[in-house]
Motif scaffolding. Structure first.
Motif, mmCIF file in Angstrom:
data_model
loop_
_atom_site.group_PDB
_atom_site.id
_atom_site.type_symbol
_atom_site.label_atom_id
_atom_site.label_comp_id
_atom_site.label_asym_id
_atom_site.label_seq_id
_atom_site.Cartn_x
_atom_site.Cartn_y
_atom_site.Cartn_z
ATOM 1 N N ARG A 196 25.744 64.836 40.260
ATOM 2 C CA ARG A 196 25.128 66.009 40.869
ATOM 3 C C ARG A 196 23.817 65.615 41.525
ATOM 4 N N ARG A 197 23.478 66.372 42.610
ATOM 5 C CA ARG A 197 22.208 66.104 43.276
ATOM 6 C C ARG A 197 21.307 67.289 43.029
ATOM 7 N N PHE A 198 20.145 67.002 42.467
ATOM 8 C CA PHE A 198 19.188 68.085 42.261
ATOM 9 C C PHE A 198 17.791 67.476 42.277
ATOM 10 N N PRO A 199 16.806 68.259 42.696
ATOM 11 C CA PRO A 199 15.451 67.712 42.800
ATOM 12 C C PRO A 199 14.980 67.169 41.450
ATOM 13 N N GLY A 200 14.399 65.999 41.462
ATOM 14 C CA GLY A 200 13.846 65.403 40.250
ATOM 15 C C GLY A 200 14.820 64.515 39.511
ATOM 16 N N ARG A 201 16.058 64.442 40.007
ATOM 17 C CA ARG A 201 17.066 63.701 39.257
ATOM 18 C C ARG A 201 16.674 62.240 39.042
ATOM 19 N N ASN A 202 16.382 61.553 40.149
ATOM 20 C CA ASN A 202 16.117 60.118 40.027
ATOM 21 C C ASN A 202 14.852 59.841 39.239
ATOM 22 N N LEU A 203 13.828 60.629 39.491
ATOM 23 C CA LEU A 203 12.563 60.443 38.781
ATOM 24 C C LEU A 203 12.778 60.580 37.274
ATOM 25 N N LEU A 204 13.468 61.660 36.908
ATOM 26 C CA LEU A 204 13.709 61.912 35.488
ATOM 27 C C LEU A 204 14.489 60.769 34.848
ATOM 28 N N PHE A 205 15.498 60.313 35.578
ATOM 29 C CA PHE A 205 16.338 59.257 35.022
ATOM 30 C C PHE A 205 15.553 57.964 34.844
ATOM 31 N N VAL A 206 14.734 57.643 35.832
ATOM 32 C CA VAL A 206 13.933 56.416 35.745
ATOM 33 C C VAL A 206 12.941 56.493 34.589
ATOM 34 N N ILE A 207 12.324 57.677 34.425
ATOM 35 C CA ILE A 207 11.378 57.831 33.310
ATOM 36 C C ILE A 207 12.105 57.625 31.981
ATOM 37 N N MET A 208 13.285 58.215 31.866
ATOM 38 C CA MET A 208 14.011 58.089 30.600
ATOM 39 C C MET A 208 14.427 56.649 30.340
ATOM 40 N N LEU A 209 14.849 55.964 31.396
ATOM 41 C CA LEU A 209 15.225 54.557 31.214
ATOM 42 C C LEU A 209 14.009 53.717 30.853
ATOM 43 N N GLY A 210 12.899 54.001 31.542
ATOM 44 C CA GLY A 210 11.670 53.255 31.269
ATOM 45 C C GLY A 210 11.247 53.407 29.821
ATOM 46 N N ALA A 211 11.532 54.577 29.253
ATOM 47 C CA ALA A 211 11.123 54.841 27.869
ATOM 48 C C ALA A 211 11.859 53.948 26.877
ATOM 49 N N LEU A 212 12.957 53.340 27.318
ATOM 50 C CA LEU A 212 13.672 52.429 26.421
ATOM 51 C C LEU A 212 12.810 51.238 26.034
ATOM 52 N N MET A 213 11.784 50.979 26.846
ATOM 53 C CA MET A 213 10.918 49.837 26.595
ATOM 54 C C MET A 213 9.934 50.110 25.451
ATOM 55 N N ILE A 214 9.732 51.398 25.140
ATOM 56 C CA ILE A 214 8.751 51.732 24.102
ATOM 57 C C ILE A 214 9.281 51.290 22.741
ATOM 58 N N PRO A 215 8.523 50.482 22.015
ATOM 59 C CA PRO A 215 9.014 50.046 20.718
ATOM 60 C C PRO A 215 9.081 51.205 19.732
ATOM 61 N N GLY A 216 10.081 51.178 18.867
ATOM 62 C CA GLY A 216 10.289 52.235 17.888
ATOM 63 C C GLY A 216 9.049 52.521 17.042
ATOM 64 N N GLN A 217 8.235 51.508 16.814
ATOM 65 C CA GLN A 217 7.064 51.694 15.955
ATOM 66 C C GLN A 217 6.069 52.695 16.514
ATOM 67 N N VAL A 218 6.095 52.900 17.841
ATOM 68 C CA VAL A 218 5.163 53.855 18.439
ATOM 69 C C VAL A 218 5.595 55.291 18.124
ATOM 70 N N ASN A 219 6.896 55.553 18.201
ATOM 71 C CA ASN A 219 7.381 56.919 17.970
ATOM 72 C C ASN A 219 7.499 57.279 16.501
ATOM 73 N N LEU A 220 7.583 56.232 15.726
ATOM 74 C CA LEU A 220 7.909 56.375 14.312
ATOM 75 C C LEU A 220 7.060 57.383 13.548
ATOM 76 N N ILE A 221 5.756 57.165 13.562
ATOM 77 C CA ILE A 221 4.879 57.978 12.729
ATOM 78 C C ILE A 221 4.851 59.436 13.191
ATOM 79 N N PRO A 222 4.670 59.684 14.513
ATOM 80 C CA PRO A 222 4.726 61.096 14.947
ATOM 81 C C PRO A 222 6.078 61.745 14.646
ATOM 82 N N ALA A 223 7.171 61.009 14.817
ATOM 83 C CA ALA A 223 8.479 61.599 14.529
ATOM 84 C C ALA A 223 8.549 62.011 13.063
ATOM 85 N N TYR A 224 8.009 61.183 12.216
ATOM 86 C CA TYR A 224 7.955 61.490 10.786
ATOM 87 C C TYR A 224 7.156 62.772 10.541
ATOM 88 N N LEU A 225 6.011 62.870 11.215
ATOM 89 C CA LEU A 225 5.159 64.053 11.034
ATOM 90 C C LEU A 225 5.814 65.306 11.602
#
Lengths: 314, 315
Positions: free
Chosen positions: B125-154
Motif C-alpha cells: 500500500r502507498r500512504f504518506p509516511g510509509r517509507n519513513l516509518l519503515f526505515v525508523i522501525m528497521l533502524g531501531a533493530l540496532m538498539i541493544p536490548g539492554q537499553v529498552n530493558l529497564i524501562p520495559a520492566y518499569l
C-alpha cells in the motif's frame, strides 16, 4: 469496497502539491493506518518510549527500592569512567567480540565451502552443523560446562589422549582460560547459522565466473581468494555487523557457565548491566551503561557501513 | 593435449597415448583425492560439532556413576530412564512445558496476524509516511536490548489495574510475574514484519490490481489473496518466533518470580544453579528442553533454511 461508494467525479482530482495532497492521501488511505496501528503502538511503547525513558533514567539516581529519585545530571556517566568493573566489562566484551566473531564466521564459511561441493548426504551434514544453533542457549551452556569440567570433562580427556596437554586444565575456573572457553562454545553455537547464510550466498555466485577463471588457469585456491570471497562480501558484511551487535550483548552463556568469574574475567557489559539493574536495582546507573553500549554499537555500525561498503565495492 | 603434440613432434604415437592416459588418470586421482579429503574434513568437523550434543543425549540415559567415567562411555552400558523420572518428579515438568508452550504459542499466533497485516501494508500500500516509518522501525533493530530493558520492566510494573495496581499503576506488581508480561511486549516483531514484507514484495502487483478492479477491499486482498501465497514465509516466521521464545531465558529470568510461572529454560537454569552436581538429572532435563525445538526443526527444516536466507541476504 462498499457497493454504495460514490464514483469519484472526473473533475475531482487529488489536490496538487504539498500538505493538501498529503492530507488527501492520508484520508483516502486511512485503513492503512488502522492496519499498522497495533504494531506501531507496540513500537511506540516498547521501543520509542523505552529509549527515551532510559535516557531520562540515566540522569537520575533511580533505585527501585527507594522512593526518592533525585536528578543527578551527568553523575552516572561520570561514574562509568571511574568504575573499574565497567571498564573491565568493556575490555572483556571486546575480547570476546574480537575472537568470537571472526572465528565463527571463518568456521561458518569453511563448512559452507565444504558443503557447497557435490557430496553425498549434504542435507544430513547441514543438519548436524545446524543443530547446535537451535539448541537453547541454556542447554548449550549446561553441556559445555560439563565438557569443560576439570576432573572428568570431555575436552580434557581428548586433549590428553591427543598428547596436547599433560594434566587436566580447569577451563572455567582458570582466569586466563575462562574467556577462551566461552568463545569456543559460542563458535560452536553460532557457526551453523553463518553456514546457512554463506551457503545461500555461494549459490548466488554464477557458475560462469568460475568457468572463466578456469580458462585463465586459476587453481582452486586462487578461485577461492579472487572470486568466491570477494563476491561473498555483502554476505560477510551483513554477518559481521549482526554478529558484532549480538556479541556486544552476550549474557546467557556467561550467566550459566561462569557468572562473570573467575575474578571478573568473563563479566561482559550485558552481564554487568543485568547485575546492576536486577541484583542491586541501581537502575539509573544501569541505564547509563545501556546508553554507553548503545553508543558503541551505533558508532561501530556507522563506521562499518561507511568504511566496508566503500572499500570493497567493485 | 593438442599443444603438447605440436611442441614435441618427435614423440611416437604410442608414447603420446601413454602420456595422455597417464595425465588423465592423474587428473582422476587428484579429483578422487580431493573428494576424499572433503569427506574426511567434513565428517571430522561434523563429529566435533555433534559430539557435545550427542554426549548430552547419551549421558541422560546413564546412571550418575557411569557419567563420571574416564574415558567417557558414549554408549550407555547400564541404560536407565531413571534420570527422566527423577527430573519429572523434582521439576514439575508438566507445568514448565505448559508455560513455555503457552507463551511461545500465543506470541506466534499474535505475530502471524499482526506482523503479516503490517507487512502487507508496508509492502503493497502507498500512504504518506510509509517509507519513513519503515526505515525508523528497521533502524531501531540496532538498539541493544539492554537499553529498552529497564524501562520495559518499569512499564510492566506500572500497568494500571493489573496485579494489584490502582488506576495510576501504583501499589502492586502490575504485569511483572505474569503471562501477560511475557507475552504482550512480543505481540509483534519488526524482524518478522521485515521478513514477511520481503516475501510479499515478490508477489506481482497485477494480482492485487486485478482484485481491486473486481471490487475487493484491502483487507480482503490481504486475507484471501496475499496470505495464502505467503505460506513458506509465514512458516519460516512462525518457526523462528517459536524457537526464539521457547529458548528465551533472559526475559523470564527478569520477570518471573513465582515457581508456577517459570518457563522450561528458566526452570532448567534455576535447577542447575540449585543442584550443581546432579548431572544425571540435569542432562535429562536438557534433553527435554531441546526436544520440541529439535522435532520442529527436523520437520520444517527447509522453511527454516529458506527463512534464514530470506532475511540474511537482504541485509
Amino acid at each position: 469496497m462498499a457497493a454504495t461508494a460514490q464514483p469519484v467525479p472526473a473533475y475531482q482530482r487529488p489536490p496538487e502539491g504539498g500538505i493538501r495532497r498529503t492530507l488527501y492521501l492520508m484520508r483516502k488511505e486511512w485503513t492503512a493506518y488502522v492496519s499498522i496501528t497495533p504494531v506501531v503502538l507496540l513500537f511506540i511503547v516498547f521501543t520509542v518510549f523505552t529509549v527515551a525513558f532510559s535516557f531520562y533514567l540515566s540522569f537520575h539516581k533511580w533505585n527501585i527500592l527507594e522512593p526518592d529519585r533525585p536528578f543527578v545530571g551527568l553523575e552516572n556517566y561520570a561514574r562509568l569512567f571511574g568504575d573499574e568493573r565497567f571498564i573491565r566489562a568493556i575490555g572483556n566484551t571486546i575480547y570476546f567480540t574480537v575472537f568470537a566473531v571472526p572465528l565463527t564466521m571463518a568456521a561458518g564459511l569453511l563448512v559452507a565451502l565444504l558443503l557447497n561441493n557435490k557430496i553425498r548426504l549434504r542435507g544430513l551434514y547441514r543438519t548436524l552443523f545446524y543443530i547446535p544453533n537451535i539448541t537453547p542457549l541454556v542447554v548449550s551452556a549446561i553441556i559445555w560446562k560439563w565438557v569443560y569440567q576439570g576432573d572428568y570433562g570431555l575436552l580434557n580427556y581428548y586433549l590428553i589422549q591427543l598428547g596436547l596437554i599433560e594434566r587436566p586444565l580447569l577451563w572455567l575456573a582458570d582466569p586466563n582460560l575462562a574467556m577462551p572457553a566461552v568463545i569456543i562454545m559460542s563458535i560452536w553455537g553460532g557457526a551453523g547459522y553463518q553456514m546457512v547464510i554463506y551457503l545461500a550466498g555461494l549459490q548466488a555466485i554464477p557458475e560462469d565466473f568460475y568457468d572463466a577463471a578456469k580458462v585463465d588457469g586459476a587453481n582452486g585456491f586462487q578461485r577461492l581468494i579472487y572470486i568466491t570471497i570477494p563476491l561473498l562480501n555483502p554476505t560477510s558484511i551483513f554477518l559481521f555487523i549482526t554478529s558484532v551487535i549480538g556479541s556486544f550483548q552476550i549474557f546467557t552463556q556467561i550467566y550459566i557457565m561462569t557468572s562473570g568469574g573467575p575474578l571478573g574475567r568473563t563479566s561482559t557489559i550485558g552481564y554487568y548491566i543485568y547485575e546492576k539493574a536486577f541484583r542491586h536495582f541501581d537502575m539509573g546507573y544501569a541505564a547509563a551503561m545501556g546508553y554507553a553500549l548503545f553508543a558503541m554499537i551505533f558508532v561501530f555500525t556507522i563506521f562499518q557501513l561507511r568504511f566496508l561498503r566503500r572499500e570493497f565495492e567493485y | 593435449m593438442e599443444l603438447a603434440k605440436r611442441i614435441q613432434p618427435t614423440m611416437t604415437r604410442q608414447e603420446q597415448e601413454q602420456r595422455d592416459r597417464k595425465a588423465a588418470s592423474n587428473r582422476q586421482l587428484t579429483a578422487l583425492l580431493g573428494k576424499i579429503a572433503i569427506y574426511v574434513v567434513t565428517t571430522t568437523l561434523a563429529i566435533i560439532f555433534i559430539a557435545p550434543w550427542a554426549w548430552m543425549v547419551s549421558a541422560s540415559f546413564q546412571p550418575i556413576g557411569d557419567i563420571f567415567d574416564w574415558p567417557p562411555s558414549w554408549i550407555p552400558e547400564n541404560f536407565t530412564l531413571n534420570n527422566y523420572t527423577r527430573f519429572f518428579e523434582e521439576a514439575n515438568i508438566g507445568r514448565l512445558v505448559l508455560n513455555s508452550t503457552l507463551v511461545a504459542g500465543s506470541v506466534v499466533i499474535a505475530q502471524l496476524f499482526l506482523n503479516s497485516l503490517a507487512a502487507y501494508t508496508f509492502a503493497k500500500r502507498r500512504f504518506p509516511g510509509r517509507n519513513l516509518l519503515f526505515v525508523i522501525m528497521l533502524g531501531a533493530l540496532m538498539i541493544p536490548g539492554q537499553v529498552n530493558l529497564i524501562p520495559a520492566y518499569l512499564i510492566l510494573q506500572h500497568v494500571p489495574l493489573a496485579g494489584g495496581n490502582d488506576i495510576l499503576g501504583n501499589g502492586g506488581h502490575g504485569w511483572l510475574d505474569s503471562y501477560a508480561g511475557l507475552i504482550v511486549p512480543s505481540l509483534s516483531s519488526i524482524y518478522g514484519i521485515f521478513l514477511l514484507r520481503q516475501y510479499m514484495k515478490s508477489i506481482p502487483d497485477d494480482l492485487i490490481d486485478a482484485a481491486k478492479i473486481d471490487g475487493a477491499g484491502h483487507f480482503r486482498i490481504y486475507w484471501q489473496i496475499v496470505l495464502p501465497l505467503c505460506g513458506p514465509a509465514l512458516a519460516a516466521m512462525s518457526i523462528f518466533t517459536f524457537t526464539y521464545h521457547w529458548n528465551d531465558f533472559f526475559w523470564p529470568l527478569i520477570l518471573i518470580t513465582s515457581e508456577s510461572l517459570r518457563t522450561l529454560q528458566l526452570g532448567l537454569a534455576l535447577f542447575v544453579v540449585r543442584n550443581r552436581t546432579v548431572w544425571d538429572i540435569v542432562m535429562a532435563g536438557s534433553v527435554i528442553a531441546t526436544l520440541p525445538i529439535l522435532v520442529i526443526f527436523l520437520l520444517f527444516q527447509r522453511y527454516f533454511i529458506r527463512g534464514i536466507s530470506l532475511t540474511g541476504m537482504r541485509g
